[in-house]
Write an enzyme that holds these catalytic residues in place. Structure first.
Site, PDB file in Angstrom:
ATOM      1  N   ALA A  13     -12.413  -0.108 -24.355  1.00 58.03           N
ATOM      2  CA  ALA A  13     -13.187  -0.863 -23.361  1.00 58.03           C
ATOM      3  C   ALA A  13     -14.304  -1.717 -23.953  1.00 58.03           C
ATOM      4  O   ALA A  13     -15.021  -2.389 -23.228  1.00 58.03           O
ATOM      5  CB  ALA A  13     -13.777   0.101 -22.329  1.00 58.03           C
ATOM      6  N   CYS A  63     -14.366   7.122 -29.381  1.00 55.47           N
ATOM      7  CA  CYS A  63     -13.098   7.862 -29.256  1.00 55.47           C
ATOM      8  C   CYS A  63     -11.930   7.047 -29.773  1.00 55.47           C
ATOM      9  O   CYS A  63     -11.691   5.931 -29.313  1.00 55.47           O
ATOM     10  CB  CYS A  63     -12.871   8.230 -27.786  1.00 55.47           C
ATOM     11  SG  CYS A  63     -11.249   8.941 -27.475  1.00 55.47           S
ATOM     12  N   SER A 138       2.551  -4.301 -20.458  1.00 54.78           N
ATOM     13  CA  SER A 138       2.623  -5.729 -20.817  1.00 54.78           C
ATOM     14  C   SER A 138       3.898  -6.264 -20.190  1.00 54.78           C
ATOM     15  O   SER A 138       4.812  -5.498 -19.851  1.00 54.78           O
ATOM     16  CB  SER A 138       2.716  -5.862 -22.344  1.00 54.78           C
ATOM     17  OG  SER A 138       3.169  -7.150 -22.708  1.00 54.78           O
ATOM     18  N   TYR A 151       6.240  -3.423 -30.755  1.00 51.91           N
ATOM     19  CA  TYR A 151       5.296  -3.605 -29.637  1.00 51.91           C
ATOM     20  C   TYR A 151       6.080  -3.549 -28.316  1.00 51.91           C
ATOM     21  O   TYR A 151       5.689  -2.867 -27.370  1.00 51.91           O
ATOM     22  CB  TYR A 151       4.572  -4.947 -29.787  1.00 51.91           C
ATOM     23  CG  TYR A 151       3.528  -5.215 -28.718  1.00 51.91           C
ATOM     24  CD1 TYR A 151       2.255  -4.656 -28.813  1.00 51.91           C
ATOM     25  CD2 TYR A 151       3.822  -6.030 -27.623  1.00 51.91           C
ATOM     26  CE1 TYR A 151       1.297  -4.897 -27.827  1.00 51.91           C
ATOM     27  CE2 TYR A 151       2.870  -6.282 -26.632  1.00 51.91           C
ATOM     28  CZ  TYR A 151       1.606  -5.718 -26.745  1.00 51.91           C
ATOM     29  OH  TYR A 151       0.653  -5.961 -25.773  1.00 51.91           O
ATOM     30  N   VAL A 186      -2.757 -12.957 -22.674  1.00 50.88           N
ATOM     31  CA  VAL A 186      -4.166 -12.965 -22.246  1.00 50.88           C
ATOM     32  C   VAL A 186      -5.023 -13.390 -23.441  1.00 50.88           C
ATOM     33  O   VAL A 186      -4.818 -12.908 -24.568  1.00 50.88           O
ATOM     34  CB  VAL A 186      -4.623 -11.553 -21.774  1.00 50.88           C
ATOM     35  CG1 VAL A 186      -6.004 -11.629 -21.128  1.00 50.88           C
ATOM     36  CG2 VAL A 186      -3.607 -10.934 -20.814  1.00 50.88           C
TER      37      VAL A 186
HETATM   38  N1  LIG Z   1      -3.912  -9.867 -25.016  1.00 48.29           N
HETATM   39  C1  LIG Z   1      -2.702  -9.925 -24.485  1.00 48.29           C
HETATM   40  O1  LIG Z   1      -2.011 -10.975 -24.520  1.00 48.29           O
HETATM   41  C2  LIG Z   1      -2.132  -8.736 -23.798  1.00 48.29           C
HETATM   42  C3  LIG Z   1      -2.614  -7.460 -24.010  1.00 48.29           C
HETATM   43  N2  LIG Z   1      -2.023  -6.395 -23.363  1.00 48.29           N
HETATM   44  C4  LIG Z   1      -2.483  -5.033 -23.594  1.00 48.29           C
HETATM   45  O2  LIG Z   1      -3.806  -4.902 -23.099  1.00 48.29           O
HETATM   46  C5  LIG Z   1      -4.500  -3.888 -23.817  1.00 48.29           C
HETATM   47  C6  LIG Z   1      -5.836  -4.434 -24.312  1.00 48.29           C
HETATM   48  O3  LIG Z   1      -5.563  -5.511 -25.176  1.00 48.29           O
HETATM   49  P1  LIG Z   1      -6.621  -6.665 -25.512  1.00 48.29           P
HETATM   50  O4  LIG Z   1      -7.809  -6.542 -24.677  1.00 48.29           O
HETATM   51  O5  LIG Z   1      -5.858  -7.912 -25.541  1.00 48.29           O
HETATM   52  O6  LIG Z   1      -6.970  -6.263 -27.014  1.00 48.29           O
HETATM   53  P2  LIG Z   1      -8.325  -6.431 -27.861  1.00 48.29           P
HETATM   54  O7  LIG Z   1      -7.901  -6.323 -29.277  1.00 48.29           O
HETATM   55  O8  LIG Z   1      -9.092  -7.606 -27.410  1.00 48.29           O
HETATM   56  O9  LIG Z   1      -9.166  -5.128 -27.454  1.00 48.29           O
HETATM   57  C7  LIG Z   1      -8.652  -3.858 -27.707  1.00 48.29           C
HETATM   58  C8  LIG Z   1      -9.761  -2.822 -27.696  1.00 48.29           C
HETATM   59  O10 LIG Z   1      -9.151  -1.563 -27.976  1.00 48.29           O
HETATM   60  C9  LIG Z   1      -9.888  -0.904 -28.997  1.00 48.29           C
HETATM   61  N3  LIG Z   1      -9.004  -0.008 -29.739  1.00 48.29           N
HETATM   62  C10 LIG Z   1      -8.030  -0.342 -30.614  1.00 48.29           C
HETATM   63  N4  LIG Z   1      -7.458   0.764 -31.122  1.00 48.29           N
HETATM   64  C11 LIG Z   1      -8.074   1.810 -30.531  1.00 48.29           C
HETATM   65  C12 LIG Z   1      -7.928   3.215 -30.648  1.00 48.29           C
HETATM   66  N5  LIG Z   1      -7.049   3.761 -31.505  1.00 48.29           N
HETATM   67  N6  LIG Z   1      -8.704   4.016 -29.885  1.00 48.29           N
HETATM   68  C13 LIG Z   1      -9.629   3.473 -29.047  1.00 48.29           C
HETATM   69  N7  LIG Z   1      -9.828   2.156 -28.916  1.00 48.29           N
HETATM   70  C14 LIG Z   1      -9.055   1.336 -29.653  1.00 48.29           C
HETATM   71  C15 LIG Z   1     -10.460  -2.028 -29.849  1.00 48.29           C
HETATM   72  O11 LIG Z   1     -11.567  -1.597 -30.628  1.00 48.29           O
HETATM   73  C16 LIG Z   1     -10.813  -3.044 -28.792  1.00 48.29           C
HETATM   74  O12 LIG Z   1     -12.104  -2.832 -28.279  1.00 48.29           O
HETATM   75  C17 LIG Z   1      -3.559  -3.450 -24.936  1.00 48.29           C
HETATM   76  O13 LIG Z   1      -2.887  -2.273 -24.546  1.00 48.29           O
HETATM   77  C18 LIG Z   1      -2.583  -4.618 -25.044  1.00 48.29           C
HETATM   78  O14 LIG Z   1      -1.339  -4.229 -25.560  1.00 48.29           O
HETATM   79  C19 LIG Z   1      -0.989  -6.556 -22.485  1.00 48.29           C
HETATM   80  C20 LIG Z   1      -0.493  -7.792 -22.246  1.00 48.29           C
HETATM   81  C21 LIG Z   1      -1.011  -8.974 -22.864  1.00 48.29           C
HETATM   82  C1  LIG Z   2       2.811 -12.621 -29.395  1.00 49.56           C
HETATM   83  C2  LIG Z   2       1.565 -12.246 -28.625  1.00 49.56           C
HETATM   84  C3  LIG Z   2       1.732 -11.005 -27.835  1.00 49.56           C
HETATM   85  C4  LIG Z   2       0.562 -10.711 -26.968  1.00 49.56           C
HETATM   86  C5  LIG Z   2       0.666  -9.381 -26.310  1.00 49.56           C
HETATM   87  C6  LIG Z   2       1.398  -9.255 -25.054  1.00 49.56           C
HETATM   88  O1  LIG Z   2       1.578  -8.133 -24.570  1.00 49.56           O
HETATM   89  C7  LIG Z   2       1.855 -10.437 -24.348  1.00 49.56           C
HETATM   90  C8  LIG Z   2       3.222 -10.294 -23.735  1.00 49.56           C
HETATM   91  C9  LIG Z   2       3.488 -11.482 -22.906  1.00 49.56           C
HETATM   92  C10 LIG Z   2       4.659 -11.900 -22.492  1.00 49.56           C
HETATM   93  C11 LIG Z   2       5.921 -11.316 -22.824  1.00 49.56           C
HETATM   94  C12 LIG Z   2       7.008 -11.809 -22.262  1.00 49.56           C
HETATM   95  C13 LIG Z   2       8.342 -11.429 -22.602  1.00 49.56           C
HETATM   96  C14 LIG Z   2       9.291 -12.004 -21.944  1.00 49.56           C
HETATM   97  C15 LIG Z   2      10.732 -11.909 -22.325  1.00 49.56           C
HETATM   98  O2  LIG Z   2      11.340 -10.758 -21.862  1.00 49.56           O
HETATM   99  C16 LIG Z   2      11.483 -13.119 -21.816  1.00 49.56           C
HETATM  100  O3  LIG Z   2      12.836 -12.853 -21.931  1.00 49.56           O
HETATM  101  C17 LIG Z   2      11.171 -13.453 -20.392  1.00 49.56           C
HETATM  102  C18 LIG Z   2      11.384 -14.905 -20.163  1.00 49.56           C
HETATM  103  C19 LIG Z   2      10.693 -15.288 -18.868  1.00 49.56           C
HETATM  104  C20 LIG Z   2      11.019 -16.687 -18.529  1.00 49.56           C
HETATM  105  O4  LIG Z   2      11.706 -17.354 -19.287  1.00 49.56           O
HETATM  106  O5  LIG Z   2      10.579 -17.055 -17.448  1.00 49.56           O
END
Ligand SMILES: NC(=O)C1=CN([C@@H]2O[C@H](COP(=O)(O)OP(=O)(O)OC[C@H]3O[C@@H](n4cnc5c(N)ncnc54)[C@H](O)[C@@H]3O)[C@@H](O)[C@H]2O)C=CC1
Ligand SMILES: CCCCCC(=O)CC\C=C/C=C/C=C/[C@@H](O)[C@@H](O)CCCC(=O)O
Length: 262
Positions: A13, A63, A138, A151, A186
């Site tokens: 967080a 943590c 995600s 991932y 994001v």
């Molecule tokens: N940024 C993106 O495009 C997307 C992110 N997510 C998911 O959202 C969640 C948050 O991601 P973001 O905010 O983008 O990442 P971020 O890297 O900006 O922030 C992650 C936070 O988690 C903390 N963290 C990392 N490992 C940890 C551990 N072992 N224990 C406790 N804290 C830990 C970090 O210190 C940091 O404060 C993740 O689960 C990520 O997979 C899902 C979809 C899209």
């Molecule tokens: C590479 C950076 C990853 C950031 C972390 C995330 O969790 C982001 C995930 C975001 C989107 C993932 C989408 C995956 C989509 C596929 O399954 C695709 O096949 C869907 C296609 C959708 C479309 O064409 O409208």
């Protein structure tokens, strides 16, 4: 569930999506325990939040979600400080295909660890008051992200675990709902630093960039808004809620009854 007077734990967080979730929970009247491995960011954030939202509304607890001991101790401290825990948001996650074992340990095992601790603290059959858990998955938990196979696997795992444990909690009368949030890209540090974390499929980054172009990039408050929906709507359990720049909503899953043919 109304948020006023409720208490929450949010993992990961200190920054990014977890920080935005913490802020929206505070804005809506909850108290929040901010769990993170990053002590400097976490402590600074909590200092600022308590200035803005009132003394002792937020609490920083160091943590690592990979550690059973640290996670258990953080739950204990949060419960002692707040009286009880009503909401858990398992948000901590990383993206690093080169350190894929760490991703499984944080993104999937960390969610399971947190959920099981929350069930112990919150379930009505153990003297708790019930509550709600939201797991941050995600869109990569719904379909493949080809540059990031592990991932993708961790996030599919989070959704499968969420659906199964939600059904188990309901069948056990725990009074705890469990849902998953599935954002597309994001604009956080996780997203902006992927360049050197794609491992052996880094040569496919052009395809990932095309998907980013197509789907766009959300900001963290847009994602945090969706948490409110999953926390407050008492009819939702075992759901996956997808949020993209152009649309959001609950994801339909096939029913797969024993009479269904593929
Ligand atoms: N940024 C993106 O495009 C997307 C992110 N997510 C998911 O959202 C969640 C948050 O991601 P973001 O905010 O983008 O990442 P971020 O890297 O900006 O922030 C992650 C936070 O988690 C903390 N963290 C990392 N490992 C940890 C551990 N072992 N224990 C406790 N804290 C830990 C970090 O210190 C940091 O404060 C993740 O689960 C990520 O997979 C899902 C979809 C899209
Ligand atoms: C590479 C950076 C990853 C950031 C972390 C995330 O969790 C982001 C995930 C975001 C989107 C993932 C989408 C995956 C989509 C596929 O399954 C695709 O096949 C869907 C296609 C959708 C479309 O064409 O409208």
């Amino acid at each position: 569930m109304a948020l006023d007077g409720k208490t929450a734990i949010v993992t990961g967080a200190a920054m990014g999506i977890g920080k935005a979730i913490t802020e929206i929970l505070l804005k809506n009247g909850a108290k929040v325990a901010v769990l993170d491995v990053n002590k400097v960011e976490g402590e600074n954030l909590v200092k600022d939040l308590n200035k803005e939202y009132g003394a002792d509304r937020a609490l920083f607890l160091s943590c690592n979600v990979e550690s059973d001991e640290e996670f258990k101790a953080a739950f204990q401290k949060a419960a002692e400080a707040f009286g009880a825990i009503d909401i858990l948001c398992n948000n901590a996650g990383i993206l690093n295909e080169e350190k894929w074992q760490d991703m499984i340990s944080i993104n999937l095992a960390g969610v399971i660890r947190g959920t099981y601790l929350a069930l112990e603290h919150m379930r009505k059959t153990n003297g708790g008051g019930g509550g709600v858990i939201v797991n941050i998955a995600s869109m990569a938990g719904l379909g493949p992200l080809l540059t990031c196979p592990v991932y993708t696997a961790t996030k599919h795992g989070v959704i499968g675990f969420t659906r199964a444990v939600a059904a188990a909690s309901a069948a056990s009368n725990y009074g705890i709902r469990v849902n998953a949030l599935c954002p597309s890209f994001v604009g956080t540090e996780l997203f902006t630093t992927i360049e050197h974390k794609l491992g052996q499929f880094a040569h496919l980054k052009g395809a990932a960039n095309q998907l980013v172009e197509k789907l766009g990039v959300l900001n963290t408050p847009e994602v945090a808004e969706c948490i409110l929906e999953l926390v407050t709507d008492e009819t939702k359990n075992g759901e996956a809620f997808m949020v993209r720049t152009e649309m959001k909503g609950y994801v339909p899953f096939p029913s797969l009854s024993s009479t269904d043919k593929p």
